[in-house]
Motif scaffolding. Sequence first.
Motif, PDB file in Angstrom:
ATOM      1  N   PRO A   1      -5.692  27.686  11.385  1.00 13.51           N
ATOM      2  CA  PRO A   1      -6.694  28.482  10.675  1.00 13.51           C
ATOM      3  C   PRO A   1      -7.215  27.692   9.485  1.00 13.51           C
ATOM      4  N   ARG A   2      -8.435  27.954   9.093  1.00 17.41           N
ATOM      5  CA  ARG A   2      -9.061  27.189   8.020  1.00 17.41           C
ATOM      6  C   ARG A   2      -9.321  28.067   6.813  1.00 17.41           C
ATOM      7  N   LEU A   3      -9.241  27.456   5.653  1.00 10.86           N
ATOM      8  CA  LEU A   3      -9.590  28.131   4.414  1.00 10.86           C
ATOM      9  C   LEU A   3     -11.096  28.012   4.210  1.00 10.86           C
ATOM     10  N   PRO A   4     -11.734  29.038   3.647  1.00 12.74           N
ATOM     11  CA  PRO A   4     -13.191  28.994   3.444  1.00 12.74           C
ATOM     12  C   PRO A   4     -13.662  27.758   2.681  1.00 12.74           C
ATOM     13  N   ALA A   5     -12.950  27.353   1.660  1.00 16.99           N
ATOM     14  CA  ALA A   5     -13.364  26.175   0.888  1.00 16.99           C
ATOM     15  C   ALA A   5     -13.377  24.929   1.771  1.00 16.99           C
ATOM     16  N   ASP A   6     -12.392  24.778   2.647  1.00 15.24           N
ATOM     17  CA  ASP A   6     -12.338  23.636   3.561  1.00 15.24           C
ATOM     18  C   ASP A   6     -13.503  23.664   4.541  1.00 15.24           C
ATOM     19  N   LEU A   7     -13.792  24.854   5.061  1.00 15.13           N
ATOM     20  CA  LEU A   7     -14.903  24.995   6.011  1.00 15.13           C
ATOM     21  C   LEU A   7     -16.237  24.670   5.343  1.00 15.13           C
ATOM     22  N   ALA A   8     -16.443  25.184   4.129  1.00 17.34           N
ATOM     23  CA  ALA A   8     -17.698  24.937   3.411  1.00 17.34           C
ATOM     24  C   ALA A   8     -17.887  23.443   3.179  1.00 17.34           C
ATOM     25  N   ASP A   9     -16.821  22.774   2.754  1.00 17.00           N
ATOM     26  CA  ASP A   9     -16.907  21.333   2.522  1.00 17.00           C
ATOM     27  C   ASP A   9     -17.201  20.582   3.814  1.00 17.00           C
ATOM     28  N   ALA A  10     -16.525  20.961   4.896  1.00 18.20           N
ATOM     29  CA  ALA A  10     -16.722  20.285   6.180  1.00 18.20           C
ATOM     30  C   ALA A  10     -18.142  20.479   6.712  1.00 18.20           C
ATOM     31  N   LEU A  11     -18.714  21.657   6.447  1.00 25.10           N
ATOM     32  CA  LEU A  11     -20.059  21.966   6.945  1.00 25.10           C
ATOM     33  C   LEU A  11     -21.162  21.564   5.976  1.00 25.10           C
ATOM     34  N   GLY A  12     -20.790  21.228   4.759  1.00 27.24           N
ATOM     35  CA  GLY A  12     -21.785  20.824   3.767  1.00 27.24           C
ATOM     36  C   GLY A  12     -22.645  21.971   3.274  1.00 27.24           C
ATOM     37  N   ILE A  13     -22.060  23.173   3.190  1.00 26.72           N
ATOM     38  CA  ILE A  13     -22.800  24.333   2.684  1.00 26.72           C
ATOM     39  C   ILE A  13     -22.031  24.926   1.509  1.00 26.72           C
ATOM     40  N   SER A  14     -22.701  25.810   0.759  1.00 24.19           N
ATOM     41  CA  SER A  14     -22.042  26.419  -0.393  1.00 24.19           C
ATOM     42  C   SER A  14     -20.968  27.399   0.070  1.00 24.19           C
ATOM     43  N   ARG A  15     -19.997  27.602  -0.783  1.00 25.54           N
ATOM     44  CA  ARG A  15     -18.921  28.538  -0.459  1.00 25.54           C
ATOM     45  C   ARG A  15     -19.449  29.959  -0.369  1.00 25.54           C
ATOM     46  N   THR A  16     -20.444  30.286  -1.184  1.00 25.54           N
ATOM     47  CA  THR A  16     -21.034  31.624  -1.136  1.00 25.54           C
ATOM     48  C   THR A  16     -21.711  31.868   0.209  1.00 25.54           C
ATOM     49  N   ARG A  17     -22.477  30.885   0.650  1.00 29.87           N
ATOM     50  CA  ARG A  17     -23.169  31.023   1.946  1.00 29.87           C
ATOM     51  C   ARG A  17     -22.160  31.163   3.075  1.00 29.87           C
ATOM     52  N   LEU A  18     -21.115  30.335   3.047  1.00 39.16           N
ATOM     53  CA  LEU A  18     -20.085  30.415   4.083  1.00 39.16           C
ATOM     54  C   LEU A  18     -19.380  31.759   4.042  1.00 39.16           C
ATOM     55  N   SER A  19     -19.084  32.237   2.852  1.00 40.45           N
ATOM     56  CA  SER A  19     -18.416  33.528   2.713  1.00 40.45           C
ATOM     57  C   SER A  19     -19.241  34.645   3.347  1.00 40.45           C
ATOM     58  N   ASN A  20     -20.543  34.601   3.153  1.00 43.35           N
ATOM     59  CA  ASN A  20     -21.422  35.604   3.762  1.00 43.35           C
ATOM     60  C   ASN A  20     -21.387  35.529   5.282  1.00 43.35           C
ATOM     61  N   HIS A  21     -21.398  34.324   5.807  1.00 45.18           N
ATOM     62  CA  HIS A  21     -21.338  34.147   7.259  1.00 45.18           C
ATOM     63  C   HIS A  21     -19.992  34.613   7.816  1.00 45.18           C
ATOM     64  N   LEU A  22     -18.909  34.264   7.121  1.00 44.14           N
ATOM     65  CA  LEU A  22     -17.586  34.686   7.584  1.00 44.14           C
ATOM     66  C   LEU A  22     -17.449  36.207   7.558  1.00 44.14           C
ATOM     67  N   ALA A  23     -18.013  36.846   6.539  1.00 47.14           N
ATOM     68  CA  ALA A  23     -17.960  38.308   6.471  1.00 47.14           C
ATOM     69  C   ALA A  23     -18.683  38.916   7.669  1.00 47.14           C
ATOM     70  N   CYS A  24     -19.812  38.348   8.032  1.00 44.99           N
ATOM     71  CA  CYS A  24     -20.563  38.830   9.191  1.00 44.99           C
ATOM     72  C   CYS A  24     -19.756  38.632  10.470  1.00 44.99           C
ATOM     73  N   LEU A  25     -19.176  37.447  10.642  1.00 46.80           N
ATOM     74  CA  LEU A  25     -18.368  37.173  11.831  1.00 46.80           C
ATOM     75  C   LEU A  25     -17.143  38.085  11.901  1.00 46.80           C
ATOM     76  N   ARG A  26     -16.562  38.375  10.745  1.00 47.88           N
ATOM     77  CA  ARG A  26     -15.408  39.284  10.693  1.00 47.88           C
ATOM     78  C   ARG A  26     -15.842  40.703  11.068  1.00 47.88           C
ATOM     79  N   ASP A  27     -16.974  41.145  10.532  1.00 48.53           N
ATOM     80  CA  ASP A  27     -17.471  42.493  10.852  1.00 48.53           C
ATOM     81  C   ASP A  27     -17.796  42.635  12.342  1.00 48.53           C
ATOM     82  N   CYS A  28     -18.192  41.541  12.962  1.00 51.09           N
ATOM     83  CA  CYS A  28     -18.506  41.563  14.402  1.00 51.09           C
ATOM     84  C   CYS A  28     -17.257  41.409  15.265  1.00 51.09           C
ATOM     85  N   GLY A  29     -16.113  41.150  14.644  1.00 48.91           N
ATOM     86  CA  GLY A  29     -14.873  41.005  15.391  1.00 48.91           C
ATOM     87  C   GLY A  29     -14.652  39.624  15.986  1.00 48.91           C
TER      88      GLY A  29
END
Length: 86
Positions: A9-37
Motif C-alpha cells: 500500500p502507498r502513502l498519499p505523499a509518496d503517490l503525489a511525489d511519484a505522479l508529480g502532482i500536489s498532495r491536495t490534488r491527489l487527496s481529492n482523487h483518492l477520496a473520489c476513488l474511495r467513495d467509488c469503492g
Amino acid sequence: MAGADGKPPRLPADLADALGISRTRLSNHLACLRDCGLVVTVPDGRRTRYELADERLGHALDDLRTAVVAVETDRTCTDAATKGCC
C-alpha cells in the motif's frame, strides 16, 4: 503488508511525489476513488495508506494502460487528419 494487488500500500505523499502532482490534488482523487469503492484506506499510526479494494482492479488498470499506449502509438485511422477522431 501487501495490498489487494500484491504491491505494498502507498502513502498519499509518496503517490503525489511519484505522479508529480500536489498532495491536495491527489487527496481529492483518492477520496473520489474511495467513495467509488475502488480503493480502501488502512490506518498506519497517524497516517493512512491506500490500496486497491480488489486485486482484479490492478489487472484491469494494467490492461487499460496497455490499450491506451497501443492506441497512442498505432494511429492507423484514415480519418484522423480530417475528423480528429484518433
